[in-house]
Design a protein around this motif. Structure first.
Motif, mmCIF file in Angstrom:
data_model
loop_
_atom_site.group_PDB
_atom_site.id
_atom_site.type_symbol
_atom_site.label_atom_id
_atom_site.label_comp_id
_atom_site.label_asym_id
_atom_site.label_seq_id
_atom_site.Cartn_x
_atom_site.Cartn_y
_atom_site.Cartn_z
ATOM 1 N N GLU D 79 0.738 -1.307 -0.286
ATOM 2 C CA GLU D 79 0.047 -0.073 0.024
ATOM 3 C C GLU D 79 0.987 1.361 0.229
ATOM 4 N N ARG D 81 3.408 1.294 -1.441
ATOM 5 C CA ARG D 81 4.536 1.267 -2.818
ATOM 6 C C ARG D 81 5.967 1.120 -2.479
ATOM 7 N N PHE D 120 -4.999 4.244 -7.266
ATOM 8 C CA PHE D 120 -4.368 3.371 -6.027
ATOM 9 C C PHE D 120 -5.488 2.784 -5.380
ATOM 10 N N ARG D 122 -6.747 1.470 -1.337
ATOM 11 C CA ARG D 122 -6.260 1.201 0.018
ATOM 12 C C ARG D 122 -7.254 -0.059 0.752
ATOM 13 N N GLY D 147 -10.105 3.832 -2.928
ATOM 14 C CA GLY D 147 -9.237 4.233 -3.909
ATOM 15 C C GLY D 147 -9.513 5.161 -4.859
#
Lengths: 185, 185, 185, 185, 185, 185
Positions: D79, D81, D120, D122, D147
């Motif tokens: 998460e 990255r 992205f 989460r 996200g």
């Protein structure tokens, strides 16, 4: 045989472990006709990290005081007329019965009740018995009384027995029998 | 905690195992402040072929009779004036002491001694306590006496306590205390 | 090492004992890097007369059914459209969630909801996982779906996973994920 | 009942012992209808000098890391990255499958594959399940995704479940299911 | 102390259990200065359903025969010149060495070798010793020889000792020492 | 299986515990056809406060010395002609018998007896066997003798076996057999 294994949380002192092992030995020999040397007790102690019940780790609680020691110390304080010390051994709801008395709940009540009966009294012990029960621990103290009647005449050798109930380390009941009425002038 | 494991030779009946487990539970709880539900007893029984001590295989001995049961039955026989049955519970060297008596060794002696004291007596029990000891098992029976004085006048509610020593399943000693002298006419 | 000893009341059948021993073996090996052959499980069974907790003798309760078996049988009943049989596996407060559905509480609700989505569906299992928890037992079934869309076009190889909560032998929750939305026409 | 005794070589830390005791408790309760408080676990630890198998004394091996912790840390790294950190949790032969993907074997492959799918993502966790098996430990993480789609539009509340296989402390397989295809624009 | 608990799969007969308990008692007393009566052995037997190692339930294997009995029976067969019976006790790779002989591998070889040495020989045993080892069980038989020289002259009281290795219930090696050369004419 | 649990009072050093575990392993494998890796020994050590037999707490006694070590050291002292050191290993009532000798009770007696037989002798060991018995521990040492005849001619490769009885850490009996008479000039 028999062999007893006791698993406890660590934290009990040597006296508590000795009392446990003695009590277990005696409890077994009430049922099994084993000579003492055939009874083995092993105590296994677990650290908190080595024990879980109900998915929760636990820590040990302190041992209860020896009920016979409580009774001895209480009776010694009474004999020494140290009423405050004696009262420190009593628990909630304490009641006592003496030969010819009704139930009494305070030591002062006992002192008042006994005043016309004897000037003082001393105990010579023949033995103590400890009876574990599902409820309170029961302790018996027995032996003979000596002392002086209200007029100062001495007496001695009068049989007595006291029964005590001990709950969570406190005396909650005392029952007394003796032969004073058999022999008093 | 605590957990108790008892290893015995097989052959004890269910009553003996129940008495063992109860006695062990109570013995532990005299020392450890554990609620009853936290005390577990497991009895492991071994066949003769599964046990060796001193390089000899062994067989179990029969359980000792319940000391409280012995006392109850003896007192019931005495109350029923069944002296033969009562005598059957007594062991070698039996001695008894009653309030105001010296040591007596036969039931007939007791009957003779009590004749001028009361016409008959009945016991109402408040409780029995069993105290295991390294020597004999000790049983206490307590409660109140009712009966009739020699002139036939009834009495009741007189406190008593009897202490018994039981050795190898036989009563070897009886000590009696009561309040008869406090109240007798 | 490790060695596991499990003490239980007698009465569990061989299947329950096998499930216990397997579950304990696997639970240990999640934490300890032991090869399977180094893990030993011994089950000690106690008769009612050999066990006491809280000063009460106890009897064993029947084993809970195998949660994986419950799930397999429930899914088989659903696939066979035997709704009554399937409903028999469900417990109080049963809830299920499928991809794109809200919570549903009856099988009829599911059937109605799925009608416009596919004509029928069959499961090919790749595996079941059993996750013991402090609450319900959790079972996962995963594999691929085959079947036919509403227009009769067949499909196959669609990944799925079902999560079940089993409480006291009944399914109380079902959560379903799959790739139907990825591939449906 | 039941009572579990686990014998291990010493050297496991408190966390490992807690995990062992919890895992054993849960494993037993999948089969036995025992309330949690009736399940006791005792861990006996042996020093090297107190243990011999195959006529060789042994020393304990370090505990395996908590599989749920591995999964949490891996997902947190992903998460964040932090691909290098995440890759550090992966074992030999790692493979992952996402909805609509084929098998992927590197995290870069996953990043490339997901780029056109969401900007992205989460994870909000509803729970983790640990399923011990004879082979790898299996961990399930489930909850909802939030996200942003590639165009920046936010999303949230999308159900997901991830299945992980952990072998000797490393993630060797990840299977992902979610409802993204149900809801994506 | 010491107390020994042996956990085995059920199926061993009483003789095997007796031999196990005796052997364990003796093995302990080689290291610990305990009087025999202080050594207790308890054998716990597990049914197949109560035991799992390596996630597999197991069944017990039959006990190995008593090595001392094998040796006694073999020597009795030899003394009775029942070569077939004696050969039945021998295992793969059997070798024997007698005073002044090289290694011999068949009983016929021994008979041929001894022909010019004595007409016949009988053994009077003073004792057998069993030495467990990590490899074969080793049995020693010792005592005195009587018999007749080739010319018929009788002899007696010649000390001997035989050492046997027993592997999986078969004699695989025999080494013989005696004082024949000291005394032969 | 089998699993052995040995309960001892603490105080044994690592060497004693290793000898105990090895001896128990070997003793079991004389009766049970178990591969070495299937035999597990666990030693549980109890502090004095954790153990009671016959209602008395106990302390552990020191381990007995390794009988094989005693024999090796005694034989080394004899070979080095350190008679004082050798005599230090002998116990009350020591007796020895050599081929052709009668019973001898002192080392000087042996030296005198052997003088006309060989100038000196050295032992090359092939092995030692330890046979635990209900009485003394029995140790066998075997191998070959080399040395020189009284006239100085060397010899070697003569088979020998010595049997020793060790009681409470002292050699009380030695019996020797060898092939000297087969080969001496």
């Amino acid at each position: 045989m028999p062999i007893l294994e006791l698993h406890v949380l660590e934290g009990y002192d040597d006296d508590a472990k000795r009392r446990l092992a003695e009590g277990l030995t005696d409890a077994v020999r009430v049922v099994m006709p084993a000579p003492p040397d055939a009874v083995t007790v092993m105590i296994h102690e677990r650290a908190t990290s080595q024990y879980m019940r109900g998915r929760r780790q636990r820590t040990g609680a302190p041992a209860l005081p020896d009920p016979c020691r409580i009774v001895r110390d209480y009776l010694a304080a009474m004999e020494a007329r140290d009423v405050d010390a004696a009262a420190g051994f009593l628990g909630e709801g304490f009641t006592m019965v003496f030969p010819g008395s009704g139930p009494m709940t305070s030591l002062q009540e006992l002192i008042d009740w006994s005043a016309p009966r004897y000037r003082f009294v001393r105990k010579t012990y023949e033995g103590f018995d400890l009876a574990p029960t599902p409820g309170p621990a029961v302790v018996y103290a027995r032996g003979t009384l000596s002392g002086a009647w209200p007029d100062g005449t001495p007496f001695e050798g009068i049989r007595f027995i006291d029964r005590f109930e001990i709950t969570e380390g406190r005396i909650t009941r005392q029952d007394v029998w003796n032969d004073i009425a058999e022999v008093r002038p």
